[in-house]
Design an enzyme around this catalytic site. Structure first.
Site, mmCIF file in Angstrom:
data_model
loop_
_atom_site.group_PDB
_atom_site.id
_atom_site.type_symbol
_atom_site.label_atom_id
_atom_site.label_comp_id
_atom_site.label_asym_id
_atom_site.label_seq_id
_atom_site.Cartn_x
_atom_site.Cartn_y
_atom_site.Cartn_z
ATOM 1 N N GLU A 1 1.778 -60.979 -1.652
ATOM 2 C CA GLU A 1 2.437 -59.755 -2.120
ATOM 3 C C GLU A 1 2.712 -58.836 -0.941
ATOM 4 O O GLU A 1 1.846 -58.642 -0.080
ATOM 5 C CB GLU A 1 1.519 -59.066 -3.130
ATOM 6 N N THR B 1 4.573 -59.477 1.428
ATOM 7 C CA THR B 1 4.708 -60.257 2.662
ATOM 8 C C THR B 1 6.165 -60.630 2.915
ATOM 9 O O THR B 1 6.567 -60.801 4.055
ATOM 10 C CB THR B 1 3.870 -61.556 2.592
ATOM 11 N N ASP B 2 6.980 -60.761 1.840
ATOM 12 C CA ASP B 2 8.334 -61.322 2.040
ATOM 13 C C ASP B 2 9.188 -60.494 2.989
ATOM 14 O O ASP B 2 9.869 -61.028 3.846
ATOM 15 C CB ASP B 2 9.051 -61.575 0.696
ATOM 16 N N SER C 1 8.209 -54.283 -15.078
ATOM 17 C CA SER C 1 6.793 -54.664 -15.121
ATOM 18 C C SER C 1 6.410 -55.635 -14.026
ATOM 19 O O SER C 1 5.408 -56.320 -14.137
ATOM 20 C CB SER C 1 6.403 -55.233 -16.484
ATOM 21 N N SER D 1 10.474 -59.116 -12.168
ATOM 22 C CA SER D 1 11.826 -59.301 -11.617
ATOM 23 C C SER D 1 12.927 -59.389 -12.660
ATOM 24 O O SER D 1 13.866 -60.179 -12.524
ATOM 25 C CB SER D 1 11.897 -60.556 -10.747
ATOM 26 N N ASP E 1 12.274 -62.607 -4.937
ATOM 27 C CA ASP E 1 12.638 -62.638 -6.356
ATOM 28 C C ASP E 1 13.920 -63.437 -6.589
ATOM 29 O O ASP E 1 14.002 -64.255 -7.511
ATOM 30 C CB ASP E 1 12.831 -61.211 -6.887
HETATM 31 C C1 GLA Z 1 9.255 -56.546 -5.253
HETATM 32 C C2 GLA Z 1 10.332 -56.965 -4.267
HETATM 33 C C3 GLA Z 1 9.952 -58.269 -3.580
HETATM 34 C C4 GLA Z 1 8.546 -58.199 -2.994
HETATM 35 C C5 GLA Z 1 7.543 -57.656 -4.019
HETATM 36 C C6 GLA Z 1 6.188 -57.418 -3.427
HETATM 37 O O1 GLA Z 1 9.198 -57.448 -6.301
HETATM 38 O O2 GLA Z 1 11.574 -57.127 -4.928
HETATM 39 O O3 GLA Z 1 10.915 -58.590 -2.604
HETATM 40 O O4 GLA Z 1 8.538 -57.433 -1.825
HETATM 41 O O5 GLA Z 1 7.990 -56.455 -4.595
HETATM 42 O O6 GLA Z 1 5.614 -58.616 -3.023
#
Ligand code: GLA
Length: 407
Positions: A34, A36-37, A125, A128, A173
């Site tokens: 989480e 990290t992307d 929530s 995505s 996502d």
């Molecule tokens: C959201 C963002 C993702 C990611 C998460 C946290 O969902 O859209 O790109 O950064 O938060 O891991």
């Protein structure tokens, strides 16, 4: 889908003719990795059986007219172009616009569509639901205008697209919603984007439970999210400079993956402690240790080690709460209740600031975890209505698709 299905009928009511195509894109639950992307470090999500579906009919002009079957969301109508004026911040219509705007910036697209959208994803929530809209609209427009939709390239286009709404998100996502496979989670790495599909063991159950607290990515949480991203970049700059000047690394790294590949996590955190304080140190520690947990979690899933995977989820939650400061009272409570019910591990999922948790249980324990969550969280808080939307076992599902409707 057939033209006679519920969504097809809703389209026909609205437009007087049957739809010709359907675009669908699933939501996702992130298992671990989480925040990290956007640091170009790996994530490990899976796509859900819950999704956005659009029944549609291509048009011969550049307009998009999109109705949402839910009255909560007003109709959206706009002209495709590379500089589409957004609606006010927080409007759902900015997600369809985001896809159209980005595709028009990159490709010569001019044909829109009439569409009716439905979604069984809980909104705001952490599952995505918004990226699923962007992907479904993007996929529809791409097919109608003959734009290539190869997953690894298209996911990057869709991730850029979503920044139109103002959140500087990473690419997780969009990539999982487009590229997922049935019965699999995917380890995703970035720059360049790659998906490694890993079978979810048959007797593992990932439970999704919604706190009921909305985490609107487009509203208050947006500023908090964007500031985390800036802090991670700042912390990286300082630590990368420090380890290069003290000769711990042979060169000055310009990205997290390079640095994390060169110095093992514990040493890196010790080095960071010499030059960072307070929140910058905490953010850095979370990002580096979370990336290591993703690598370990992939191995645990291959080994079908439910206990090991669960322990990593617990550690991830602790780090998100204490170092990354994205948890909430409700998220912490839901995580605690899931563990009390016998979950192997539990953590907040998605950006945090509200939204959902994900908990892992094997098939023999899942019933007890679900019962405990209902009794100790949902009933106590008066949230036991619409329980199937608030609490479910995620089915690892395939990614988005576009196709003609059988008549
Ligand atoms: C959201 C963002 C993702 C990611 C998460 C946290 O969902 O859209 O790109 O950064 O938060 O891991």
């Amino acid at each position: 889908m057939t033209a006679a299905s519920g969504l097809g009928a809703a389209f026909e009511d609205r437009f007087g003719v049957p739809p010709t195509h359907v675009a669908r894109a699933p939501g996702r639950v992130n298992l671990i990795g989480e925040h990290t992307d956007y640091n170009d470090l790996p994530v490990f999500p899976m796509a859900l059986h819950r999704e956005v579906r659009i029944a549609l009919r291509p048009r011969d002009d550049e307009r998009v007219a999109l109705y949402n079957v839910s009255d909560e969301f007003p109709p959206v109508e706009f002209e495709i172009g590379p500089a589409i004026e957004p609606y006010v911040q927080g409007s759902w219509g900015n997600y369809p616009k985001a896809a159209a705007n980005e595709l028009a910036r990159r490709f010569a697209i001019w044909r829109g569509f009439d569409g009716v959208l439905s979604s069984d994803l809980p909104v705001a929530s952490g599952l995505s639901s918004s990226s699923a809209i962007v992907n479904a609209v993007g996929l529809a427009l791409a097919h109608i205008n003959e734009v290539p939709t190869e997953v690894r390239e298209f996911a990057v286009v869709m991730a850029d697209a979503e920044r139109y709404v103002g959140t500087h998100g990473g690419g997780m996502d969009q990539a999982i919603s487009l590229g997922a496979r049935d019965r699999c989670a995917a380890k995703i790495t970035f720059s360049p984007l790659r998906l490694r599909h890993v079978n979810v063991p048959d007797d593992w159950c990932f439970i999704v439970a919604d706190t009921g607290e909305r985490a609107e990515k487009s509203k208050a949480a947006m500023a908090a999210y964007n500031s985390r991203r800036a802090e991670c970049a700042e912390a990286f700059r300082i630590v990368a400079g420090h380890v290069a000047t003290t000769n711990m690394t042979e060169k000055l790294y310009t990205s997290y993956p390079g640095l994390v590949g060169a110095v093992e996590p514990r040493t890196l955190v010790e080095a960071a402690e010499q030059v960072l304080q307070g929140n910058l140190l905490r953010r850095f520690r979370h990002v580096v240790t979370e990336a290591a947990r993703v690598e370990e979690a992939v191995d645990r899933m291959y080994a079908a080690d439910v206990t090991g995977f669960g322990a990593l989820m617990d550690a991830s939650h602790a780090s998100l709460r204490s170092d990354f400061h994205v948890s909430s009272v409700e998220l912490d409570e839901l995580v605690a209740v899931a563990r009390e019910g016998g979950a192997a591990g539990a953590r907040l999922t998605g950006a945090g600031f509200g939204g959902c948790i994900v908990a892992l249980a094997d098939r023999w324990t899942v019933g007890s975890v679900l019962e405990t969550l209902v009794a100790e969280y949902f009933e106590r808080r008066g949230l036991a209505d619409r329980i199937d939307d608030r609490l479910f076992v995620a089915v690892p599902s395939r990614g988005a698709s576009y196709g003609a409707i059988e008549s």
